[in-house]
Design an enzyme around this catalytic site. Structure first.
Site, PDB file in Angstrom:
ATOM      1  N   ALA A 106      39.812  38.828  38.872  1.00 30.78           N
ATOM      2  CA  ALA A 106      38.556  38.133  39.192  1.00 30.78           C
ATOM      3  C   ALA A 106      37.949  37.422  37.986  1.00 30.78           C
ATOM      4  CB  ALA A 106      37.532  39.091  39.810  1.00 30.78           C
TER       5      ALA A 106
ATOM      6  N   LYS B 185      40.871  23.520  35.658  1.00 30.25           N
ATOM      7  CA  LYS B 185      40.952  24.665  34.747  1.00 30.25           C
ATOM      8  C   LYS B 185      42.319  24.676  34.077  1.00 30.25           C
ATOM      9  CE  LYS B 185      42.929  27.948  38.017  1.00 30.25           C
ATOM     10  NZ  LYS B 185      42.810  29.217  38.728  1.00 30.25           N
TER      11      LYS B 185
END
Length: 397
Positions: free
Chosen positions: A261, A228
């Site tokens: 989150a 990522k």
């Protein structure tokens, strides 16, 4: 609660553990060193996580020290130590969690107060170290705030730091004083080990891969890595690839922290696209900044396992969240630091002891899966919430 009598004898629980006193010599002849200094450490806390400090104190069989820590109307913080701490071994429990900047200032001012009160040694117990992501200069003209916080703690007068699962290990090197970094990986992996899940795969990002490998080895499961990259200074990341075979498996996502989150939900979606059947998540620090709770509630995550390094307010306690207390682990580390024993041994030769702490309940190993028990406490709103923490008899409260 009646204050416990503080004497110089070794407590019965220490005798049961087979701990041996060390004989030292002074001008007055031989003496028991461990007995003489048994009452010479004190545990204090600020306002960021007093419940964790009280659990640690109960594990060690002592009462928390008395201090006043509050804000005036002009937002200036005032600290006053109400006990005599001269030459005492002081452990100050203060995670730098919400409100972050106030927690940091409380920590610094309390350290200064203890220093000026002639404490023998001051250990800053910081279960959650804020600004951990600002650990390098990855853009032009930006600060390294993690180093700045380390310098402030050192200058304030701390003699050593006890922390848990730093965002990056190099933060230890920002300090010019000793740093003991604990990890909750063994406790978290042991929790999932006792759930007896089959055909699992452990999923993490590159930054947490080394500690996640130990997690995967404990479960005898393969490791998959998420590639990522963060988009500017936004609290979200762009997923690149899932590296590893995850199709048809139960995935356990492991990380050091869950903040908003956003990244976690992106990983969940990526795993769903790859054909994962069930998805769990765990992290040491449950920061859970808005809109984390809404994202978790609406996600397909079956369970999110956190520790209590960061307090979880009632409004954020939803059915998917399970909390494991790290109080026994921190308490054991405090005891070893005070006695001059190895802290690293907790994660090497005594790793089984560390893992079993997740089952520790008043000294008795018990089942940890209480999610479906009929007498399970349910907060307002009707949603169940599991908390795994040491349970003490009424005499200890």
């Amino acid at each position: 609660m009646t204050p416990r009598e503080r004497t110089a004898r070794v407590r019965p629980d220490r005798e049961r553990a087979g701990e041996v006193g060390v004989t030292a010599f002074s001008a007055f002849g031989p003496r028991e060193a461990s007995s003489l200094y048994a009452d010479q450490f004190e545990i204090y806390h600020g306002n960021s996580n007093p419940d964790l400090a009280r659990k640690i104190s109960r594990y060690l069989g002592v009462d928390t020290g008395k201090a006043e820590v509050f804000q005036f109307a002009n937002e200036n913080i005032f600290v006053r130590i109400l006990d005599n701490v001269r030459e005492k071994d002081v452990f100050l429990v203060q995670p730098t969690s919400h409100p972050v900047n106030q927690s940091i200032m409380e920590l610094l001012i309390m350290i200064d107060a203890f220093k000026r009160a002639s404490a023998g040694r001051i250990t800053a117990v910081i279960p959650f170290y804020a600004y951990g992501r600002s650990d390098k200069k990855d853009q032009p003209r930006v600060p390294i705030t993690a180093r700045l916080i380390a310098d402030m703690i050192t200058v304030a007068g701390a003699d050593r730091v006890l922390t848990m699962d730093l965002h990056q290990g190099q933060i230890q090197g920002f300090f010019n004083i000793p740093v003991d970094e604990l990890t909750a990986v063994h406790m978290l992996s042991n929790y999932f080990l006792h759930k007896h899940l089959e055909n699992t795969v452990v999923v993490t990002d590159l930054g947490f891969a080394k500690r996640a490998r130990a997690f995967a080895e404990a479960l005898d499961a393969p490791l998959a890595v998420i590639e990522k990259r963060r988009i500017g200074n936004l609290d979200r990341a762009e997923l690149m690839n899932v590296i590893g075979d995850v199709r048809g498996r139960r995935a356990i996502i492991v990380d050091d922290e869950i903040d908003t989150a956003g990244t976690l939900i992106e990983i969940v979606r990526a795993l769903e696209r790859e054909g994962v059947t069930e998805i769990y998540a765990c992290a040491t620090h449950g920061v859970l900044s808005d809109p984390a709770i809404d994202r978790l509630r609406e996600s397909s995550l079956l369970e999110v396992v956190l520790t209590d390094t960061v307090p979880l307010p009632p409004a954020k306690r939803i059915s998917q969240i399970t909390t494991i207390s790290v109080a026994p682990l921190i308490g054991e580390a405090i005891k070893r630091i005070h006695r001059g024993e190895s802290v690293g041994a907790l994660f090497s030769s005594e790793v089984s002891f560390t893992q079993e702490m997740v089952l520790w309940e008043d000294g008795v190993a018990k089942s940890i899966d209480t999610r479906n028990e009929p007498d399970h406490a349910t907060p307002e709103g009707g949603e169940s919430y599991t908390q795994l923490a040491p349970v003490f008899s009424e005499a200890d409260r």
